[in-house]
Design an enzyme around this catalytic site. Structure first.
Site, PDB file in Angstrom:
ATOM      1  N   HIS A 313    -113.079   4.841 -67.888  1.00 10.43           N
ATOM      2  CA  HIS A 313    -113.814   5.934 -67.267  1.00 10.43           C
ATOM      3  C   HIS A 313    -114.103   6.980 -68.326  1.00 10.43           C
ATOM      4  O   HIS A 313    -113.277   7.194 -69.214  1.00 10.43           O
ATOM      5  CB  HIS A 313    -112.979   6.554 -66.132  1.00 10.43           C
ATOM      6  N   ASP A 370    -113.439   1.761 -58.538  1.00 11.80           N
ATOM      7  CA  ASP A 370    -114.204   0.576 -58.143  1.00 11.80           C
ATOM      8  C   ASP A 370    -113.415  -0.710 -58.236  1.00 11.80           C
ATOM      9  O   ASP A 370    -113.837  -1.740 -57.726  1.00 11.80           O
ATOM     10  CB  ASP A 370    -115.455   0.450 -59.024  1.00 11.80           C
TER      11      ASP A 370
HETATM   12  N1  CMC Z   1    -113.733  -3.164 -71.001  1.00 12.17           N
HETATM   13  C1  CMC Z   1    -113.537  -3.306 -72.327  1.00 12.17           C
HETATM   14  N2  CMC Z   1    -113.659  -2.321 -73.226  1.00 12.17           N
HETATM   15  C2  CMC Z   1    -114.011  -1.105 -72.749  1.00 12.17           C
HETATM   16  C3  CMC Z   1    -114.245  -0.864 -71.384  1.00 12.17           C
HETATM   17  C4  CMC Z   1    -114.082  -1.951 -70.498  1.00 12.17           C
HETATM   18  N3  CMC Z   1    -114.284  -1.788 -69.179  1.00 12.17           N
HETATM   19  N4  CMC Z   1    -114.592   0.421 -71.194  1.00 12.17           N
HETATM   20  C5  CMC Z   1    -114.583   0.982 -72.407  1.00 12.17           C
HETATM   21  N5  CMC Z   1    -114.234   0.075 -73.355  1.00 12.17           N
HETATM   22  C6  CMC Z   1    -114.064   0.323 -74.795  1.00 12.17           C
HETATM   23  C7  CMC Z   1    -115.417   0.463 -75.470  1.00 12.17           C
HETATM   24  O1  CMC Z   1    -115.876  -0.769 -75.968  1.00 12.17           O
HETATM   25  C8  CMC Z   1    -115.120   1.448 -76.557  1.00 12.17           C
HETATM   26  O2  CMC Z   1    -114.492   0.777 -77.601  1.00 12.17           O
HETATM   27  P1  CMC Z   1    -114.724   1.272 -79.142  1.00 12.17           P
HETATM   28  O3  CMC Z   1    -114.162   2.662 -79.199  1.00 12.17           O
HETATM   29  O4  CMC Z   1    -113.948   0.279 -79.942  1.00 12.17           O
HETATM   30  O5  CMC Z   1    -116.192   1.240 -79.367  1.00 12.17           O
HETATM   31  C9  CMC Z   1    -114.071   2.381 -75.936  1.00 12.17           C
HETATM   32  O6  CMC Z   1    -113.424   1.597 -74.908  1.00 12.17           O
HETATM   33  C10 CMC Z   1    -114.669   3.622 -75.319  1.00 12.17           C
HETATM   34  O7  CMC Z   1    -115.690   3.219 -74.408  1.00 12.17           O
HETATM   35  P2  CMC Z   1    -117.064   3.989 -74.215  1.00 12.17           P
HETATM   36  O8  CMC Z   1    -118.072   3.030 -73.690  1.00 12.17           O
HETATM   37  O9  CMC Z   1    -117.405   4.745 -75.451  1.00 12.17           O
HETATM   38  O10 CMC Z   1    -116.647   5.007 -73.082  1.00 12.17           O
HETATM   39  P3  CMC Z   1    -117.612   5.726 -72.101  1.00 12.17           P
HETATM   40  O11 CMC Z   1    -116.900   6.945 -71.656  1.00 12.17           O
HETATM   41  O12 CMC Z   1    -118.965   5.905 -72.702  1.00 12.17           O
HETATM   42  O13 CMC Z   1    -117.763   4.671 -70.897  1.00 12.17           O
HETATM   43  C11 CMC Z   1    -117.542   3.577 -68.821  1.00 12.17           C
HETATM   44  C12 CMC Z   1    -117.141   4.792 -69.664  1.00 12.17           C
HETATM   45  C13 CMC Z   1    -117.053   3.788 -67.367  1.00 12.17           C
HETATM   46  C14 CMC Z   1    -119.076   3.440 -68.774  1.00 12.17           C
HETATM   47  C15 CMC Z   1    -116.911   2.315 -69.427  1.00 12.17           C
HETATM   48  O14 CMC Z   1    -115.509   2.434 -69.447  1.00 12.17           O
HETATM   49  C16 CMC Z   1    -117.324   1.034 -68.696  1.00 12.17           C
HETATM   50  O15 CMC Z   1    -118.391   0.491 -68.958  1.00 12.17           O
HETATM   51  N6  CMC Z   1    -116.461   0.547 -67.724  1.00 12.17           N
HETATM   52  C17 CMC Z   1    -116.820  -0.582 -66.923  1.00 12.17           C
HETATM   53  C18 CMC Z   1    -117.778  -0.138 -65.816  1.00 12.17           C
HETATM   54  C19 CMC Z   1    -117.077   0.606 -64.723  1.00 12.17           C
HETATM   55  O16 CMC Z   1    -116.028   0.196 -64.217  1.00 12.17           O
HETATM   56  N7  CMC Z   1    -117.694   1.720 -64.283  1.00 12.17           N
HETATM   57  C20 CMC Z   1    -117.201   2.499 -63.157  1.00 12.17           C
HETATM   58  C21 CMC Z   1    -116.886   3.920 -63.523  1.00 12.17           C
HETATM   59  S1  CMC Z   1    -115.966   4.691 -62.196  1.00 12.17           S
HETATM   60  C22 CMC Z   1    -117.098   4.932 -60.973  1.00 12.17           C
HETATM   61  C23 CMC Z   1    -117.954   6.105 -61.226  1.00 12.17           C
HETATM   62  O17 CMC Z   1    -117.426   7.233 -61.275  1.00 12.17           O
HETATM   63  O18 CMC Z   1    -119.163   5.894 -61.374  1.00 12.17           O
END
Ligand code: CMC
Length: 436
Positions: A313, A370
């Site tokens: 998240h 989720d």
């Molecule tokens: N599985 C594997 N690796 C992950 C995941 C995941 N679900 N989420 C983040 N990472 C890794 C990512 O690859 C990155 O690694 P590095 O630093 O080596 O590049 C690190 O963790 C940080 O991730 P980020 O993408 O920079 O973080 P963000 O804050 O931009 O993304 C997120 C947050 C929710 C989009 C992401 O965690 C994700 O895609 N999760 C899966 C989708 C999901 O479950 N979304 C629901 C969010 S909760 C409902 C809502 O409020 O909408």
């Protein structure tokens, strides 16, 4: 948080090339990190700040929802989500988000009445549904129908009139379950079911979704309570992508129905509201506990686009407090329905494996709301395509409360971010015949 609260803490920004420096005031909220006030930065320095994805940017002042991502805390108007989910109901939470206080008995009754008596749709809107293809995604129907509300309810689109703002807010909260249920009914080829005023919000939605005119429908109280709790858990979540979209759309003076339609469009994406649908698809794809290590490996592989859906998240760097409530609810619903869902077992095993893996621990990736919601919704017989629709239904009150707060904020301006331009400049226009 206003200018008058600016304390002595501050930052000095220095331009090393000219040796000029500027003091940047720091504003304090009632909780959470302070913010550096950069409103005068461009005028003073000729520079913008650069923050793609707004990872370090506070876009507004708000009194509605507070999240402490490190501690896993979520509060609405100062009340913890755990207490609201346990002791309150969705109508109370709606009132709280909109008005800032929990309602007393009379206020609650008046509010519930107003919502109940706005649940029917303009009959002409039924034709609107029929214009869609039967296989349309219900989110596509929802974006279209909610946007079209501005064509049906002209008497509540004047955003400068507080009464019209209130009527629009109530209409949106009240009609969303009817729109969501209709989208579902249309997709399965069943007749639309009209709302019933003797049922509460969650009961009414379940009835409109699952009843058919051919027989009586008795709402299961355990499922109605679980539905209500799912609505509470999704009611608001600070300045996330869809809420920011609503605020940005509304900042231009667009009417509330158009703004909420924009929010629904933003919520649709798999990184946001679409994640619960994606979780279920992922669990189905994994299929068996034995394949968990393979998928964990893929989630960790930088060259593989696969991510563990329902994990991670932007704000929570701890267990999402909503996920903990959802996990308990999930067990209750499955027990009530006598469902032994192998996907739940798979989800629990996946959660266990991921939480003990150093990759997820180091990156502070925990289950989010989720991760479990899809399993409950599946057990309740909702098709996967309806999962995000339910999220949108519940989040409508949060969008509306945030939109209303934005309109009533004297510091509100049209949202107009700037950019770091890295494209070409000063090119001469070549004639078509001269281009290779
Ligand atoms: N599985 C594997 N690796 C992950 C995941 C995941 N679900 N989420 C983040 N990472 C890794 C990512 O690859 C990155 O690694 P590095 O630093 O080596 O590049 C690190 O963790 C940080 O991730 P980020 O993408 O920079 O973080 P963000 O804050 O931009 O993304 C997120 C947050 C929710 C989009 C992401 O965690 C994700 O895609 N999760 C899966 C989708 C999901 O479950 N979304 C629901 C969010 S909760 C409902 C809502 O409020 O909408």
């Amino acid at each position: 948080m206003t200018d008058t609260n600016a304390n002595t803490k501050g930052f000095t920004l220095t331009d090393n090339s000219s040796n000029q420096s500027w003091d940047l005031p720091v504003l304090e909220g009632t909780a959470g990190p302070s913010v550096i006030d950069v409103r005068k930065l461009y005028a003073q320095t000729d520079c913008f700040t650069y923050d793609p994805g707004f990872t370090s940017t506070g876009s507004c002042e708000s009194k509605i929802t507070y999240i402490d991502g490190e501690e896993g805390i979520l509060m609405h108007r100062g009340y913890s989500i755990e207490e609201l989910a346990e002791k309150s109901d969705f109508m109370e939470v709606c009132y709280l988000l909109l008005h800032g206080e929990l309602p007393n008995v009379a206020e609650k009754k008046t509010f519930e009445n107003s919502i109940t008596y706005h649940t029917m749709l303009h009959e002409q809107m039924m034709n609107f549904f029929r214009g869609f293809r039967r296989d349309s995604h219900p989110m596509a129907i929802m974006v279209g129908v909610v946007g079209a509300m501005s064509a049906f309810y002209h008497d509540s689109t004047d955003i400068s009139d507080p009464h019209q703002r209130m009527v629009a807010s109530h209409r949106l909260i009240a009609k969303m379950p009817t729109i969501a249920a209709n989208a579902y009914k249309y997709s399965v080829g069943q007749p639309f079911v009209y709302p019933r005023n003797n049922l509460n919000y969650a009961e009414n939605f379940l009835m409109m979704t699952f009843s058919v005119p051919a027989e009586d429908y008795v709402v299961n109280p355990v499922l109605a309570r679980a539905m209500d709790r799912i609505f509470i858990l999704h009611a608001d979540h600070e300045q996330n992508a869809s809420t920011s979209t609503v605020r940005i759309a509304g900042s231009s003076g667009a009417n509330p129905f158009a703004c909420i339609a924009a929010g629904i469009a933003s919520l649709w994406g798999p990184a946001h509201g679409g994640a619960n649908e994606a979780v279920l698809k992922m669990l189905q794809e994994i299929g068996h506990k034995d394949r968990i290590p393979e998928f964990i490996q893929r989630a960790k592989d930088k060259d593989d686009p696969f991510r563990l859906m329902g994990f991670g998240h932007r704000v929570y760097k701890n267990y999402d407090p909503r996920a903990a409530v959802m996990r308990t609810s999930c067990h209750e619903v499955l027990a009530e329905l006598g469902v032994e869902d192998p996907l739940l077992e798979l989800a629990m095993e996946l959660e266990k494996v991921a939480l003990s893996d150093p990759y997820f621990a180091e990156k502070k990736l925990f289950p989010n709301v989720d991760f479990y919601s899809g399993i409950i919704l599946k057990a309740m017989n909702f098709p996967t395509s309806m999962f995000t629709v339910l999220f949108a239904l519940a989040r409508t009150v949060g969008w509306v409360a945030q939109w209303k707060e934005m309109i009533e904020d004297p510091n509100q301006k049209i949202s107009r971010p700037r950019q770091l331009y890295t494209g070409n400049t000063g090119r001469k226009y070549p004639n078509l015949s001269d281009r290779s």
